[in-house]
Enzyme design. Structure first.
Site, PDB file in Angstrom:
ATOM      1  N   GLY A  75       0.593  -1.235  -0.446  1.00  0.00           N
ATOM      2  CA  GLY A  75      -0.032  -0.273   0.230  1.00  0.00           C
ATOM      3  C   GLY A  75       1.018   1.033   0.471  1.00  0.00           C
ATOM      4  N   CYS A 102       6.688  -5.731  -0.426  1.00  0.00           N
ATOM      5  CA  CYS A 102       6.499  -4.130  -0.629  1.00  0.00           C
ATOM      6  C   CYS A 102       6.064  -3.438   0.696  1.00  0.00           C
ATOM      7  CB  CYS A 102       5.356  -3.444  -1.240  1.00  0.00           C
ATOM      8  SG  CYS A 102       5.796  -1.936  -2.276  1.00  0.00           S
ATOM      9  N   LEU A 103       5.163  -2.676   0.605  1.00  0.00           N
ATOM     10  CA  LEU A 103       5.270  -1.628   2.503  1.00  0.00           C
ATOM     11  C   LEU A 103       4.975  -2.991   3.429  1.00  0.00           C
ATOM     12  CD1 LEU A 103       4.789   0.849   3.716  1.00  0.00           C
ATOM     13  CD2 LEU A 103       2.071   0.668   3.888  1.00  0.00           C
ATOM     14  N   GLY A 104       4.087  -3.866   3.303  1.00  0.00           N
ATOM     15  CA  GLY A 104       4.928  -5.144   4.211  1.00  0.00           C
ATOM     16  C   GLY A 104       6.123  -5.300   4.637  1.00  0.00           C
ATOM     17  N   MET A 105       6.610  -5.261   3.571  1.00  0.00           N
ATOM     18  CA  MET A 105       8.059  -5.469   3.730  1.00  0.00           C
ATOM     19  C   MET A 105       9.014  -4.361   4.739  1.00  0.00           C
ATOM     20  SD  MET A 105      11.382  -4.379   2.315  1.00  0.00           S
ATOM     21  CE  MET A 105      13.335  -5.141   2.120  1.00  0.00           C
ATOM     22  N   GLN A 106       8.452  -3.331   4.397  1.00  0.00           N
ATOM     23  CA  GLN A 106       9.379  -1.913   4.708  1.00  0.00           C
ATOM     24  C   GLN A 106       8.724  -1.920   6.399  1.00  0.00           C
ATOM     25  OE1 GLN A 106       8.079   0.930   1.775  1.00  0.00           O
ATOM     26  NE2 GLN A 106       9.274   0.741   0.640  1.00  0.00           N
ATOM     27  N   GLU A 126       9.095   8.109   3.442  1.00  0.00           N
ATOM     28  CA  GLU A 126       7.628   8.419   3.852  1.00  0.00           C
ATOM     29  C   GLU A 126       6.572   9.112   4.565  1.00  0.00           C
ATOM     30  OE1 GLU A 126       4.251   6.146   1.384  1.00  0.00           O
ATOM     31  OE2 GLU A 126       5.554   4.870   1.591  1.00  0.00           O
ATOM     32  N   ARG A 183       7.979   3.290  -4.269  1.00  0.00           N
ATOM     33  CA  ARG A 183       9.154   4.263  -5.036  1.00  0.00           C
ATOM     34  C   ARG A 183       9.881   4.062  -3.343  1.00  0.00           C
ATOM     35  NH1 ARG A 183       5.064   7.395  -3.994  1.00  0.00           N
ATOM     36  NH2 ARG A 183       4.541   7.627  -6.408  1.00  0.00           N
ATOM     37  N   HIS A 228       6.570  -7.425  -6.161  1.00  0.00           N
ATOM     38  CA  HIS A 228       4.732  -8.105  -6.144  1.00  0.00           C
ATOM     39  C   HIS A 228       4.757  -9.429  -6.790  1.00  0.00           C
ATOM     40  CE1 HIS A 228       2.791  -4.170  -4.318  1.00  0.00           C
ATOM     41  NE2 HIS A 228       3.715  -3.712  -5.650  1.00  0.00           N
ATOM     42  N   GLU A 230       3.233 -11.769  -6.466  1.00  0.00           N
ATOM     43  CA  GLU A 230       1.311 -11.742  -6.704  1.00  0.00           C
ATOM     44  C   GLU A 230       1.057 -11.137  -8.472  1.00  0.00           C
ATOM     45  OE1 GLU A 230       1.260  -7.121  -5.108  1.00  0.00           O
ATOM     46  OE2 GLU A 230       2.259  -9.286  -4.739  1.00  0.00           O
TER      47      GLU A 230
END
Length: 257
Positions: A75, A102-106, A126, A183, A228, A230
């Site tokens: 997200g 993505c954001l989950g990894m971050q 961010e 990003r 990603h 998925e």
């Protein structure tokens, strides 16, 4: 695939933690990937959608303790990330299989920095443009780009995998290509501290040295990916990371029982 999906007798229970759970089609590709991977593991998927905005330290055990694995969704923006940090911490401390995308990894990176490395104000650029501890940051060449679309890393990029890692054992390849849409990146200035504490970078972009995959030593299945997966999962070729994640969740369920 259809035979496996229709004949599966047992379930695997996965929690998807995100802020768009009121609009589950936002996670359509992820949900389908979980269904495919479950079928190939001879299981029916029992999916629990968990609103990260309502997840707290007080209710996290109640909401996650019955799960076999947790997926921290991608997200943009700061809304709902504190709940994702809490879910990452619960899975890390309870040896529950966890996949961050993505954001989950971050979020998994930031949670580890705050609670293991004791960098209390660790965050992403961010979320706080003035932070002194951006463990997630823009690449140097992106920092002066004003148009947000210009800072996006889009499309397919190569990733070199470390042997004997969870990711390598899922793919059985030394180099893969995965699709990106993000990003911000793992800040390599902190990499040595992370790896000394047990969170390793098991996948790198070979051209720029960017961290693509993180894993946690000593944990049965803890993986965060900047890309990603998925986007590449299909009925004929379910994504190997999803298949490995579901397999780990099944093992966790059997051990719990």
């Amino acid at each position: 695939f259809l035979t496996k999906m229709q004949n599966a007798k047992e379930i695997v229970k996965i929690g998807l933690v995100g802020k768009y759970v009121g609009l589950p089609d936002a996670y359509k590709s992820i949900i389908e990937s979980l269904i495919l991977a479950s079928a190939y593991n001879d299981r029916k998927l029992n999916l629990e959608l968990i609103n990260s905005e309502k997840l707290t330290a007080d209710n996290v055990a109640k909401k996650l303790s019955s799960l076999d694995g947790v997926l921290i969704a991608p997200g943009f923006g700061q809304r709902g990330v504190e709940g994702k940090f809490i879910a990452c911490k619960y899975a890390r401390e309870n040896n529950m299989p966890i996949l961050g995308i993505c954001l989950g990894m971050q979020c998994a990176t930031i949670e580890f920095a705050r609670n293991v490395l004791k960098i209390e104000n660790a965050t992403s650029r961010e979320f706080d443009t003035n932070t002194n501890n951006a463990v997630i940051d823009l690449m140097q060449e992106q920092k002066n780009v004003k148009n947000k679309g210009g800072t996006m890393r889009l499309g397919s990029y190569p990733c070199a995998l470390k042997q004997n890692s969870i990711s390598y054992n899922a793919y059985w390849k030394e180099q893969i290509n995965e699709r990106h849409r993000h990003r911000y990146e793992f800040n390599n200035d902190y990499l040595e501290r992370f790896e000394k504490a047990g969170m390793i970078a098991s996948g790198f972009n070979p051209e720029k040295g960017l961290v693509e995959i993180i894993e946690l030593k000593g944990h049965p299945w803890f993986v965060g990916v900047q890309f990603h997966p998925e986007y590449k999962s299909t009925i004929l070729h379910p994504h190997p990371l999803f298949v490995s994640f579901i397999n780990a969740a099944i093992q966790f369920r059997n051990k719990s029982i």
